[in-house]
Design a protein around this motif. Structure first.
Motif, mmCIF file in Angstrom:
data_model
loop_
_atom_site.group_PDB
_atom_site.id
_atom_site.type_symbol
_atom_site.label_atom_id
_atom_site.label_comp_id
_atom_site.label_asym_id
_atom_site.label_seq_id
_atom_site.Cartn_x
_atom_site.Cartn_y
_atom_site.Cartn_z
ATOM 1 N N VAL A 103 3.065 5.900 -2.816
ATOM 2 C CA VAL A 103 4.191 6.752 -3.200
ATOM 3 C C VAL A 103 4.241 6.905 -4.725
ATOM 4 C CG1 VAL A 103 6.714 6.842 -3.314
ATOM 5 C CG2 VAL A 103 5.591 6.334 -1.150
ATOM 6 N N ASN A 104 3.983 5.804 -5.421
ATOM 7 C CA ASN A 104 4.106 5.844 -6.885
ATOM 8 C C ASN A 104 2.959 6.527 -7.606
ATOM 9 O OD1 ASN A 104 6.640 4.616 -7.329
ATOM 10 N ND2 ASN A 104 5.763 2.636 -6.779
ATOM 11 N N GLY A 157 -3.742 3.202 -1.652
ATOM 12 C CA GLY A 157 -2.657 2.234 -1.637
ATOM 13 C C GLY A 157 -2.467 1.545 -2.974
ATOM 14 N N LEU A 158 -2.323 0.228 -2.926
ATOM 15 C CA LEU A 158 -2.046 -0.550 -4.133
ATOM 16 C C LEU A 158 -3.186 -0.464 -5.145
ATOM 17 C CD1 LEU A 158 0.191 -2.469 -5.173
ATOM 18 C CD2 LEU A 158 -1.135 -4.358 -4.256
ATOM 19 N N VAL A 190 0.658 6.126 3.166
ATOM 20 C CA VAL A 190 1.454 7.338 2.922
ATOM 21 C C VAL A 190 0.902 8.511 3.740
ATOM 22 C CG1 VAL A 190 2.205 8.982 1.182
ATOM 23 C CG2 VAL A 190 2.132 6.559 0.632
ATOM 24 N N ALA A 191 -0.418 8.684 3.706
ATOM 25 C CA ALA A 191 -1.027 9.797 4.449
ATOM 26 C C ALA A 191 -0.811 9.627 5.948
ATOM 27 C CB ALA A 191 -2.517 9.874 4.151
ATOM 28 N N ALA A 192 -0.891 8.375 6.414
ATOM 29 C CA ALA A 192 -0.706 8.127 7.843
ATOM 30 C C ALA A 192 0.685 8.552 8.274
ATOM 31 C CB ALA A 192 -0.927 6.657 8.152
ATOM 32 N N LEU A 193 1.691 8.238 7.450
ATOM 33 C CA LEU A 193 3.063 8.570 7.824
ATOM 34 C C LEU A 193 3.366 10.053 7.584
ATOM 35 C CD1 LEU A 193 4.882 5.378 6.518
ATOM 36 C CD2 LEU A 193 4.161 5.901 8.837
ATOM 37 N N ALA A 198 0.838 -1.203 0.000
ATOM 38 C CA ALA A 198 0.000 0.000 0.000
ATOM 39 C C ALA A 198 0.868 1.245 0.000
ATOM 40 C CB ALA A 198 -0.920 -0.003 1.221
ATOM 41 N N TYR A 199 1.969 1.180 0.760
ATOM 42 C CA TYR A 199 2.884 2.323 0.824
ATOM 43 C C TYR A 199 3.525 2.554 -0.548
ATOM 44 C CZ TYR A 199 6.656 5.404 2.245
ATOM 45 O OH TYR A 199 7.502 6.466 2.342
#
Lengths: 254, 137
Positions: free
Chosen positions: A59-60, A66-67, B85-88, A54-55
């Motif tokens: 990011v991408n 997420g994914l 991502v938002a959580a971090l 998901a991260y």
């Protein structure tokens, strides 16, 4: 060739996600066996891999799902979305014991109320320590610490800034993710091994996805009990935080 | 038939979610109050009733069992769906608020699990209570 592949994947999203999740679980159990000798449950590793994916997806693509924001993996959004998640949670109740639920009615109720208030108070204190002093921001961050749904619902109701609302969602997400990952590790220290404590656990933590994922990786038999109380948490939070708890906060900070 | 079990499950979920929406509307908030929890209670009561009257055949049970077993894979897909991502990105306030709450709540689990527990049950009196024994050791 690449186009044929990516078209097939996009057209059959849900099927792709079944295959992908199956493969992930297969490797997670191998990792669990080889690296931790079964001490860390395979499902816990699979959930951590899911969060990592998901991260990477976030990011991408810059998206918020997420994914599922990656074109060929949109089916993950359907498989892991609210509809099928709730359906599967209800299905786990098929194995629940009616007597156990009846016996834990009182501790379940107490834990729900305690859970909402404790999460709220912790959130308010930490927001205060970081320099937020107005009742609206404090209440919204406290609400987000309850769950990432209560945060925006409360913030919108009492007129918080979008920056504070985003912060409240982030606090709720951190809570949810930590609950998913941490539950199997903490379970034996807090006596989380029977239906009664699972019901209390759901009421205290409140994050449905966190409790659902955490208990699944601890002992699947506990899932229906924890999930049952957790689903009441967000509703209770939306009920008492923008009203009673907001008024109390406003009276205290002036 | 398998579909009977799946249909029963679906009907319970829809009934629960509708009741949750109504409950939310009745108390004036825009959220579903315990819809899934209500659905689970309905299902538990219904299955209990059907089993006692022997109206639930094995195939129907398989229909429900399948979705219960799909639960963990669905939760893993759900994890892959989170806005990590938002959580971090929320910074120290969000991080600390989330982490401290989880630890405080964990600490409360053993305390609240004891509420209303039948401490004077005969079997425990007989062996002198497990907790006291542990203290002496």
């Amino acid at each position: 060739m690449f186009e044929i592949l990516s078209d097939t994947f996009s057209d059959n999203g849900l099927i792709v996600s079944f295959a992908l999740v199956g493969i992930t679980i297969y490797f997670s159990y191998i990792l669990s066996d080889k690296l931790t000798r079964g001490r860390v449950h395979g499902s816990a590793i699979a959930i951590i891999i899911g969060l990592l994916l998901a991260y990477i997806g976030g990011v991408n693509t810059g998206g918020d799902q997420g994914l599922a924001d990656v074109g060929i993996f949109t089916g993950i959004g359907l498989m892991g979305g609210g509809m099928l998640r709730d359906f599967a949670i209800v299905a786990t109740a098929f194995g629940a014991n009616l007597d156990e639920i009846k016996k834990a009615g009182l501790p379940g109720l107490v834990s729900l109320l305690t859970g909402v208030i404790v999460s709220f108070v912790v959130g308010v204190f930490i927001a205060f320590a970081f320099g937020y002093t107005d009742a609206v921001s404090l209440t919204t961050i406290g609400a987000g610490t309850a769950t990432y749904i209560v945060g925006p619902v409360t913030g919108t109701a009492i007129g918080a800034s979008s920056e504070v609302i985003a912060l409240s969602i982030a606090a709720g997400l951190i809570k949810s993710i930590l609950t998913m990952i941490g539950t199997p590790f903490i379970a034996k220290y807090i006596g989380l091994n029977n239906p009664r404590s699972a019901i209390v656990y759901g009421g205290l933590m409140g994050t449905t996805s966190g409790v659902a994922g955490g208990l699944a990786a601890t002992d699947p038999k506990l899932v229906p009990y924890g999930a049952m109380t957790a689903t009441f948490f967000t509703g209770l939070g939306c009920l008492i935080i923008p009203s009673v708890l907001f008024l109390i906060t406003r009276t205290i900070v002036g | 038939m398998v579909i009977y079990g799946v249909a029963l499950l679906s009907i319970c979920m829809l009934a629960g979610v509708i009741l949750g929406e109504l409950l939310g509307a009745a108390i004036g908030i825009e959220a579903n109050v315990g819809g899934v929890g209500i659905a689970m209670v309905i299902l538990v009561l219904l299955v209990d009733y059907l089993k006692r009257n022997k109206k639930l055949d094995i195939k129907s049970e398989e229909g429900m069992g399948f979705w219960g077993a799909m639960y963990i894979p669905i939760v893993i897909a759900m994890a892959a769906n989170q806005n990590v991502v938002a959580a971090l990105d929320g910074g120290p306030v969000a991080l600390l608020a989330g982490v401290v709450t989880v630890f405080v709540s964990w600490a409360l689990v053993p305390l609240l699990s004891n509420i209303g527990k039948d401490t004077s049950s005969f079997s425990e009196e007989e062996i002198g209570g497990t907790e006291n024994v542990r203290n002496i050791k």
